[in-house]
Design a protein around this motif. Structure first.
Motif, PDB file in Angstrom:
ATOM      1  N   UNK A  13       0.843  -1.192   0.000  1.00  0.00           N
ATOM      2  CA  UNK A  13       0.000   0.000   0.000  1.00  0.00           C
ATOM      3  C   UNK A  13       0.882   1.248   0.000  1.00  0.00           C
ATOM      4  N   UNK A  14       1.298   1.709  -1.193  1.00  0.00           N
ATOM      5  CA  UNK A  14       2.250   2.829  -1.258  1.00  0.00           C
ATOM      6  C   UNK A  14       1.724   4.135  -0.683  1.00  0.00           C
ATOM      7  N   UNK A  15       0.421   4.302  -0.577  1.00  0.00           N
ATOM      8  CA  UNK A  15      -0.122   5.553  -0.045  1.00  0.00           C
ATOM      9  C   UNK A  15       0.206   5.746   1.431  1.00  0.00           C
ATOM     10  N   UNK A  16       0.574   4.669   2.137  1.00  0.00           N
ATOM     11  CA  UNK A  16       0.972   4.801   3.543  1.00  0.00           C
ATOM     12  C   UNK A  16       2.469   4.558   3.723  1.00  0.00           C
ATOM     13  N   UNK A  17       3.186   4.368   2.616  1.00  0.00           N
ATOM     14  CA  UNK A  17       4.627   4.094   2.657  1.00  0.00           C
ATOM     15  C   UNK A  17       5.388   5.407   2.796  1.00  0.00           C
ATOM     16  N   UNK A  18       5.958   5.651   3.973  1.00  0.00           N
ATOM     17  CA  UNK A  18       6.736   6.862   4.184  1.00  0.00           C
ATOM     18  C   UNK A  18       8.073   6.718   3.463  1.00  0.00           C
ATOM     19  N   UNK A  19       8.307   7.596   2.489  1.00  0.00           N
ATOM     20  CA  UNK A  19       9.563   7.567   1.747  1.00  0.00           C
ATOM     21  C   UNK A  19      10.656   8.319   2.498  1.00  0.00           C
ATOM     22  N   UNK A  20      10.328   9.526   2.973  1.00  0.00           N
ATOM     23  CA  UNK A  20      11.314  10.352   3.670  1.00  0.00           C
ATOM     24  C   UNK A  20      10.602  11.397   4.521  1.00  0.00           C
ATOM     25  N   UNK A  21      11.314  11.919   5.500  1.00  0.00           N
ATOM     26  CA  UNK A  21      10.827  13.002   6.348  1.00  0.00           C
ATOM     27  C   UNK A  21      11.933  14.044   6.472  1.00  0.00           C
ATOM     28  N   UNK A  22      11.544  15.308   6.433  1.00  0.00           N
ATOM     29  CA  UNK A  22      12.483  16.416   6.520  1.00  0.00           C
ATOM     30  C   UNK A  22      11.981  17.406   7.568  1.00  0.00           C
ATOM     31  N   UNK A  23      12.901  17.955   8.349  1.00  0.00           N
ATOM     32  CA  UNK A  23      12.571  18.899   9.420  1.00  0.00           C
ATOM     33  C   UNK A  23      13.620  20.002   9.401  1.00  0.00           C
ATOM     34  N   UNK A  24      13.214  21.251   9.176  1.00  0.00           N
ATOM     35  CA  UNK A  24      14.200  22.327   9.093  1.00  0.00           C
ATOM     36  C   UNK A  24      13.541  23.688   9.313  1.00  0.00           C
TER      37      UNK A  24
END
Length: 401
Positions: A13-24
């Motif tokens: 289920x790619x719609x719930x697959x977290x690819x990356x997260x960024x915080x800045x």
């Protein structure tokens, strides 16, 4: 690859697959913190966010204890959640693509309504929100990376090939005014984790993400963990609370991290992270606290990933905002940190930027590739030996090189 396809559920289920997260911190609006959550690797036009899941950022204050190698952050109990949800589409746009309405719920309980793929974005109650199809900011030589892990030596070429070239993702961008949204939160240092959970009264955690490579590399099956060699820990790990790990599988996580971190340290032929007498790796407990740490009092810095963690390990004060920017070469930084501890030249995969660099202006993520190539499955180092054999059979790599 940092977290793309990091579990069987995510692949299904790619719609719930977290690819990356960024915080800045925002590079263009002082006093604002930017949170980016990308899902749906290699998305195409018309891809939809799940209406059966919620996308959540979790923020907690942290402090840095005195110490050195082996130190871990002290996480506060106060939490500030930002939850994004989507409705099933009921209309289409002029091009015939389905239109999704979304809702961003702030820690105060206030909800901001927006529409997916609205380039004007929405701003209210101290936040700006955008969600929609954008270009994947990831850049990594996936083939060289898998070969390096499988052979146990650095095999990157000077000029690598970006395995995510031209990819699109579905991105969620929340830019928040720190004083307005976090209010009386203690200090300026925060831990941020992201997760996808089932919608409903009793949400179940589906995927989670903190630091780069934790699941696909550090908890992947590299063949060196003699305790749990045949156990794929990633699905179990996904179900864990990022801030409060249950005791059930802690021993298994520690065994895998100890083994894989030691194997990575040896890739350059020298040991920079000596194991403790009981076989524990100095970074194991740090990585078990799987979240990004950002200092909102520091200005935006493009290459500051893991700087706060490294400073803590070295017993010095950090000098940057930490977190992770969209143009940050987190792949090189992570490899260098894990392999050399900073004692020697930087390890590079030969890929220094994404297909299109991210902007300094909201929504930061580059516009989507209008005609992405038909790219096959992304290389995931969960079973690197099998993948290397397949690459050799196809004539793409050679162990004798």
């Amino acid at each position: 690859m940092t977290d793309h396809n990091s579990s069987p559920r995510a692949v299904a289920e790619p719609a719930i697959d977290i690819a990356d997260v960024y915080v800045f911190p925002s590079p263009s609006r002082p006093g604002r913190l930017v949170l980016v959550l990308n899902v749906f690797p290699n998305a195409r036009q018309g891809a939809l966010f799940s209406d059966a899941a919620h996308y959540r950022f979790r923020i907690r204050p942290v402090t840095i204890p005195a110490g050195g190698p082996g130190s871990v952050f002290e996480v506060g109990s106060d939490e500030y959640d930002i939850t994004v949800a989507f409705e099933a589409p009921t209309t289409t746009d002029e091009a015939g693509n389905p239109v999704q309405e979304g809702f961003c719920t702030l820690p105060s309980g206030v909800t901001v309504a927006f529409r997916a793929n609205d380039e004007q974005a929405t701003e209210a109650f101290g936040v700006r929100v955008f969600a929609g199809l954008r270009m994947d900011p990831l850049f990594i030589d996936g083939t060289g990376y898998v070969e390096t892990l499988a052979t146990g030596r650095v095999t990157f070429q000077e000029n690598g090939t970006n395995s995510a070239e031209g990819w699109n993702i579905l991105g969620i961008v929340v830019e928040l005014d720190v004083a307005t949204v976090l209010g009386q939160a203690a200090g300026t240092l925060f831990a941020v984790a992201a997760e996808t959970v089932t919608a409903g009264k009793f949400p179940l955690r589906l995927e989670r993400f903190g630091r780069v490579f934790v699941k696909n590399q550090l908890l992947g099956e590299l063949g060196v963990d003699k305790v749990n060699q045949d156990l794929d820990l990633r699905e179990l790990y996904n179900s864990e609370d990022p801030f409060e790990l249950a005791p059930d599988y802690l021993a298994a996580y520690r065994a895998r991290l100890n083994a894989n971190l030691a194997a990575l340290d040896d890739i350059d032929g020298k040991i920079d992270w000596p194991l403790r007498p009981d076989g524990t790796h100095p970074l194991t407990e740090l990585y078990l606290g799987d979240y990004q740490v950002v200092d909102v009092a520091k200005p935006y810095a493009e290459d500051s990933y893991l700087e706060i963690e490294q400073a803590m390990q070295q017993g010095r004060a950090h000098t940057t905002s930490g977190g992770r920017s969209l143009n940050d070469d987190a792949v090189d930084t992570t490899l260098t940190f894990n392999v050399t501890a900073g004692n020697g030249p930087r390890i590079s995969d030969g890929v220094d930027q994404a297909t299109v660099r991210a902007s300094d202006d909201f929504p930061y993520l580059a516009p989507p590739n209008p005609d992405p190539a038909a790219i096959g499955g992304f290389l995931v180092p969960s079973k690197v030996a099998d993948q290397l054999a397949a690459l050799e059979a196809a004539g793409l790599v050679s162990r004798s090189r």
